[in-house]
Design a protein around this motif. Structure first.
Motif, PDB file in Angstrom:
ATOM      1  N   LEU A 164       0.855  -1.176   0.000  1.00  0.00           N
ATOM      2  CA  LEU A 164       0.000   0.000   0.000  1.00  0.00           C
ATOM      3  C   LEU A 164       0.896   1.232   0.000  1.00  0.00           C
ATOM      4  O   LEU A 164       1.645   1.465   0.951  1.00  0.00           O
ATOM      5  CB  LEU A 164      -0.908   0.014   1.230  1.00  0.00           C
ATOM      6  CG  LEU A 164      -1.669  -1.285   1.538  1.00  0.00           C
ATOM      7  CD1 LEU A 164      -2.493  -1.128   2.806  1.00  0.00           C
ATOM      8  CD2 LEU A 164      -2.561  -1.670   0.373  1.00  0.00           C
ATOM      9  N   GLN A 165       0.821   2.010  -1.056  1.00  0.00           N
ATOM     10  CA  GLN A 165       1.681   3.182  -1.190  1.00  0.00           C
ATOM     11  C   GLN A 165       1.056   4.369  -0.459  1.00  0.00           C
ATOM     12  O   GLN A 165      -0.051   4.791  -0.768  1.00  0.00           O
ATOM     13  CB  GLN A 165       1.896   3.525  -2.660  1.00  0.00           C
ATOM     14  CG  GLN A 165       2.785   4.743  -2.876  1.00  0.00           C
ATOM     15  CD  GLN A 165       2.950   5.078  -4.338  1.00  0.00           C
ATOM     16  OE1 GLN A 165       2.939   4.181  -5.181  1.00  0.00           O
ATOM     17  NE2 GLN A 165       3.097   6.349  -4.646  1.00  0.00           N
ATOM     18  N   THR A 166       1.773   4.908   0.509  1.00  0.00           N
ATOM     19  CA  THR A 166       1.266   6.028   1.299  1.00  0.00           C
ATOM     20  C   THR A 166       2.235   7.197   1.237  1.00  0.00           C
ATOM     21  O   THR A 166       3.425   7.032   0.967  1.00  0.00           O
ATOM     22  CB  THR A 166       1.065   5.622   2.774  1.00  0.00           C
ATOM     23  OG1 THR A 166       2.314   5.209   3.324  1.00  0.00           O
ATOM     24  CG2 THR A 166       0.064   4.492   2.898  1.00  0.00           C
ATOM     25  N   GLN A 167       1.689   8.373   1.491  1.00  0.00           N
ATOM     26  CA  GLN A 167       2.502   9.579   1.617  1.00  0.00           C
ATOM     27  C   GLN A 167       2.186  10.202   2.960  1.00  0.00           C
ATOM     28  O   GLN A 167       1.025  10.475   3.278  1.00  0.00           O
ATOM     29  CB  GLN A 167       2.188  10.578   0.501  1.00  0.00           C
ATOM     30  CG  GLN A 167       2.980  11.875   0.618  1.00  0.00           C
ATOM     31  CD  GLN A 167       2.651  12.837  -0.500  1.00  0.00           C
ATOM     32  OE1 GLN A 167       2.083  12.452  -1.512  1.00  0.00           O
ATOM     33  NE2 GLN A 167       3.006  14.092  -0.322  1.00  0.00           N
ATOM     34  N   GLY A 168       3.201  10.430   3.772  1.00  0.00           N
ATOM     35  CA  GLY A 168       2.982  10.928   5.107  1.00  0.00           C
ATOM     36  C   GLY A 168       3.149   9.814   6.132  1.00  0.00           C
ATOM     37  O   GLY A 168       3.588   8.703   5.816  1.00  0.00           O
ATOM     38  N   THR A 169       2.788  10.126   7.346  1.00  0.00           N
ATOM     39  CA  THR A 169       2.995   9.194   8.457  1.00  0.00           C
ATOM     40  C   THR A 169       1.705   8.457   8.778  1.00  0.00           C
ATOM     41  O   THR A 169       0.718   9.066   9.211  1.00  0.00           O
ATOM     42  CB  THR A 169       3.484   9.938   9.710  1.00  0.00           C
ATOM     43  OG1 THR A 169       4.669  10.661   9.389  1.00  0.00           O
ATOM     44  CG2 THR A 169       3.770   8.952  10.833  1.00  0.00           C
ATOM     45  N   THR A 170       1.712   7.165   8.576  1.00  0.00           N
ATOM     46  CA  THR A 170       0.555   6.335   8.897  1.00  0.00           C
ATOM     47  C   THR A 170       0.479   6.111  10.408  1.00  0.00           C
ATOM     48  O   THR A 170       1.493   5.898  11.066  1.00  0.00           O
ATOM     49  CB  THR A 170       0.660   4.979   8.189  1.00  0.00           C
ATOM     50  OG1 THR A 170       0.703   5.195   6.777  1.00  0.00           O
ATOM     51  CG2 THR A 170      -0.552   4.099   8.511  1.00  0.00           C
ATOM     52  N   GLY A 171      -0.724   6.179  10.950  1.00  0.00           N
ATOM     53  CA  GLY A 171      -0.917   5.955  12.372  1.00  0.00           C
ATOM     54  C   GLY A 171      -0.968   4.473  12.701  1.00  0.00           C
ATOM     55  O   GLY A 171      -0.519   3.617  11.928  1.00  0.00           O
ATOM     56  N   ALA A 172      -1.539   4.164  13.845  1.00  0.00           N
ATOM     57  CA  ALA A 172      -1.627   2.770  14.283  1.00  0.00           C
ATOM     58  C   ALA A 172      -2.488   1.961  13.318  1.00  0.00           C
ATOM     59  O   ALA A 172      -3.475   2.449  12.773  1.00  0.00           O
ATOM     60  CB  ALA A 172      -2.211   2.705  15.692  1.00  0.00           C
ATOM     61  N   THR A 173      -2.091   0.721  13.097  1.00  0.00           N
ATOM     62  CA  THR A 173      -2.850  -0.176  12.230  1.00  0.00           C
ATOM     63  C   THR A 173      -3.495  -1.271  13.067  1.00  0.00           C
ATOM     64  O   THR A 173      -2.938  -1.707  14.080  1.00  0.00           O
ATOM     65  CB  THR A 173      -1.943  -0.821  11.163  1.00  0.00           C
ATOM     66  OG1 THR A 173      -0.930  -1.588  11.820  1.00  0.00           O
ATOM     67  CG2 THR A 173      -1.292   0.245  10.300  1.00  0.00           C
ATOM     68  N   ARG A 174      -4.675  -1.696  12.634  1.00  0.00           N
ATOM     69  CA  ARG A 174      -5.387  -2.775  13.323  1.00  0.00           C
ATOM     70  C   ARG A 174      -5.877  -3.782  12.295  1.00  0.00           C
ATOM     71  O   ARG A 174      -6.314  -3.406  11.198  1.00  0.00           O
ATOM     72  CB  ARG A 174      -6.584  -2.235  14.110  1.00  0.00           C
ATOM     73  CG  ARG A 174      -6.212  -1.314  15.259  1.00  0.00           C
ATOM     74  CD  ARG A 174      -7.441  -0.931  16.062  1.00  0.00           C
ATOM     75  NE  ARG A 174      -8.059  -2.104  16.670  1.00  0.00           N
ATOM     76  CZ  ARG A 174      -9.215  -2.072  17.313  1.00  0.00           C
ATOM     77  NH1 ARG A 174      -9.878  -0.951  17.419  1.00  0.00           N
ATOM     78  NH2 ARG A 174      -9.713  -3.166  17.854  1.00  0.00           N
ATOM     79  N   VAL A 175      -5.801  -5.053  12.640  1.00  0.00           N
ATOM     80  CA  VAL A 175      -6.259  -6.129  11.763  1.00  0.00           C
ATOM     81  C   VAL A 175      -7.466  -6.797  12.414  1.00  0.00           C
ATOM     82  O   VAL A 175      -7.412  -7.205  13.579  1.00  0.00           O
ATOM     83  CB  VAL A 175      -5.143  -7.172  11.524  1.00  0.00           C
ATOM     84  CG1 VAL A 175      -5.646  -8.281  10.608  1.00  0.00           C
ATOM     85  CG2 VAL A 175      -3.908  -6.503  10.922  1.00  0.00           C
TER      86      VAL A 175
END
Length: 457
Positions: A164-175
């Motif tokens: 997954l291509q992102t720009q910036g800072t990704t926060g917490a992830t949950r599955v």
């Protein structure tokens, strides 16, 4: 209820002349800003559209069409549309339901159906705007500022997994993993979905054991983007790895690891063995009571419906009662008040029982919801078992698909009861759940979504 049907234009009439062959819905996409629904089928079909009220929704039926991906739900926090649902309505019809937020009204004249090619349709619903949502625009403008969040711009399939291509800072992830073992939901905290994102065919997904993938932004403040993987039963062992590739950030979804348990049993609140429930007509050993876990959430608790109209009070809670265990929640209401389905699902049983009286069981994945002491009785005709409740205006049959909030019965006094009420029971994966806990989760999420909606407006 009077139903208004909308027939397609000239292009659709030409399609009707094509010999009937089994079609398949290959792709659907709804834009919450423009209210444009686009459909693509493998062979010609002709959409049939009806407008219903309470709640306001537009129902699109695709005759002689299959939807092999199972039930698909997309929720929207912005705009006038609350939810889009896609499912196989019966053996020959795929149904798409576009449900609007409360307070919105739609007339048949406002829905425009246009054929744009063989097997391709554009359905324009009222109320859409071309401009993107202000909250998302502000987030896009702030991406050059540190610590303001991330934007998901696209995805691609690699040998290692799904990047997954992102720009910036990704926060917490949950599955999250669905109880039926067919879906994996990955929530990317502090991440918005780029307005320019367009889903693309990804044939390489099959090599990873993924049947379908969908990306949707489920919240604006704070932004949360959800990636939904449709997988074969039991293949939910997907994990998240946050990576940095060059100047671009990224999130890699990889297979591996053990799936967390869906429920955990808690000890029986009684020292003596719990007696088997007497309100379902099932002679079975008692099963352990389960506590609610986040992984048990079907989609969003806020999508559930309170199960009875004209509610007065909770007359008897879930738990020990009179030396036995009460496997449900009693909701008092005047006799004849309508009962609504808590969740989308299939009516798997309509029955008569000495304790439960006239009852209905609805199956929603691994959830079962039971409704007891209904007016009328279970009856049978040439088409099967149905609820016989004269003058109710209902037509509920065993095997029928019902949506959340649909009226499925009326409060009565059948079976063992001292007054008119609904006995409402819930089970998940064979274990009993306290309905009061589910109601609290429903209301908490509804209040949160209402607050977010007010802030966004």
């Amino acid at each position: 209820m009077k139903t208004t049907w909308i027939l397609p234009g000239a292009g659709g009439c030409l399609l009707l002349a094509v010999p009937a062959q089994a079609a398949q819905l290959d792709h659907w996409q709804f834009n919450p800003d423009t209210h444009l629904l686009e459909l693509r089928t493998a062979s010609p079909t002709s959409p049939q559209v009806q407008v219903l009220a309470q709640p306001t929704r537009v129902v699109i039926d695709l005759p002689n069409t299959q939807w092999p991906a199972g039930r698909d739900i997309q929720n929207f926090q912005r705009g006038q549309v609350r939810q889009v649902r896609v499912a196989q309505f019966n053996e020959t019809t795929t149904r798409i339901v576009v449900e609007f937020h409360p307070g919105q009204t739609v007339t048949a004249e406002q829905v425009q159906v246009q054929g744009v090619g063989e097997g391709r349709w554009r359905i324009q619903l009222p109320g859409g705007m071309v401009a993107a949502a202000p909250v998302q625009s502000e987030l896009l403008q702030s991406q050059d500022k540190p610590g303001t969040g991330a934007i998901l711009r696209g995805l691609r399939v690699t040998e290692q997994g799904i990047f997954l291509q992102t720009q910036g800072t990704t926060g917490a992830t949950r599955v999250h993993r669905s109880g039926d073992g067919r879906q994996v939901w990955i929530d990317l905290g502090n991440t918005a979905l780029s307005p320019s994102y367009q889903p693309q065919p990804l044939p390489q997904l099959a090599q990873l054991g993924v049947q379908n993938i969908r990306v949707v932004q489920v919240s604006n403040q704070p932004p949360v983007t959800r990636v939904i993987l449709q997988v074969p039963p039991g293949q939910t062992q997907w994990q998240v790895q946050v990576q940095q590739i060059g100047r671009l950030g990224g999130v890699m979804l990889v297979r591996g690891g053990d799936a967390p348990p869906v429920v955990a049993a808690q000890p029986s609140p009684q020292p003596s063995p719990v007696t088997a429930p007497d309100h379902w007509g099932i002679a079975a050993n008692p099963e352990p009571v389960a506590i609610l876990r986040p992984e048990m959430q079907p989609q969003s608790w806020a999508l559930g419906s309170f199960p009875v109209e004209n509610f007065q009070t909770y007359s008897s809670p879930f738990g020990p009662r009179w030396g036995r265990f009460h496997y449900g929640l009693d909701l008092a209401a005047p006799e004849g008040s309508y009962i609504r389905s808590w969740w989308d699902g299939r009516v798997v049983e309509i029955f008569n029982d000495a304790g439960c009286g006239t009852g209905i069981v609805v199956q929603s994945g691994q959830w079962e919801h039971i409704y007891c002491h209904l007016r009328g009785r279970a009856a049978k005709d040439s088409q099967g078992v149905y609820l016989h409740d004269p003058n109710s205006g209902l037509n509920i049959r065993q095997g029928q698909w019902v949506t959340a909030g649909l009226r499925i019965g009326r409060v009565g006094m059948t079976g063992r009861t001292t007054g008119p009420h609904l006995h409402w029971g819930l089970r998940h994966a064979g274990r009993w759940i306290d309905p009061a806990i589910v109601l609290r989760e429903m209301y908490a999420q509804q209040n949160r979504e209402r607050t977010l909606s007010q802030r966004a407006s």
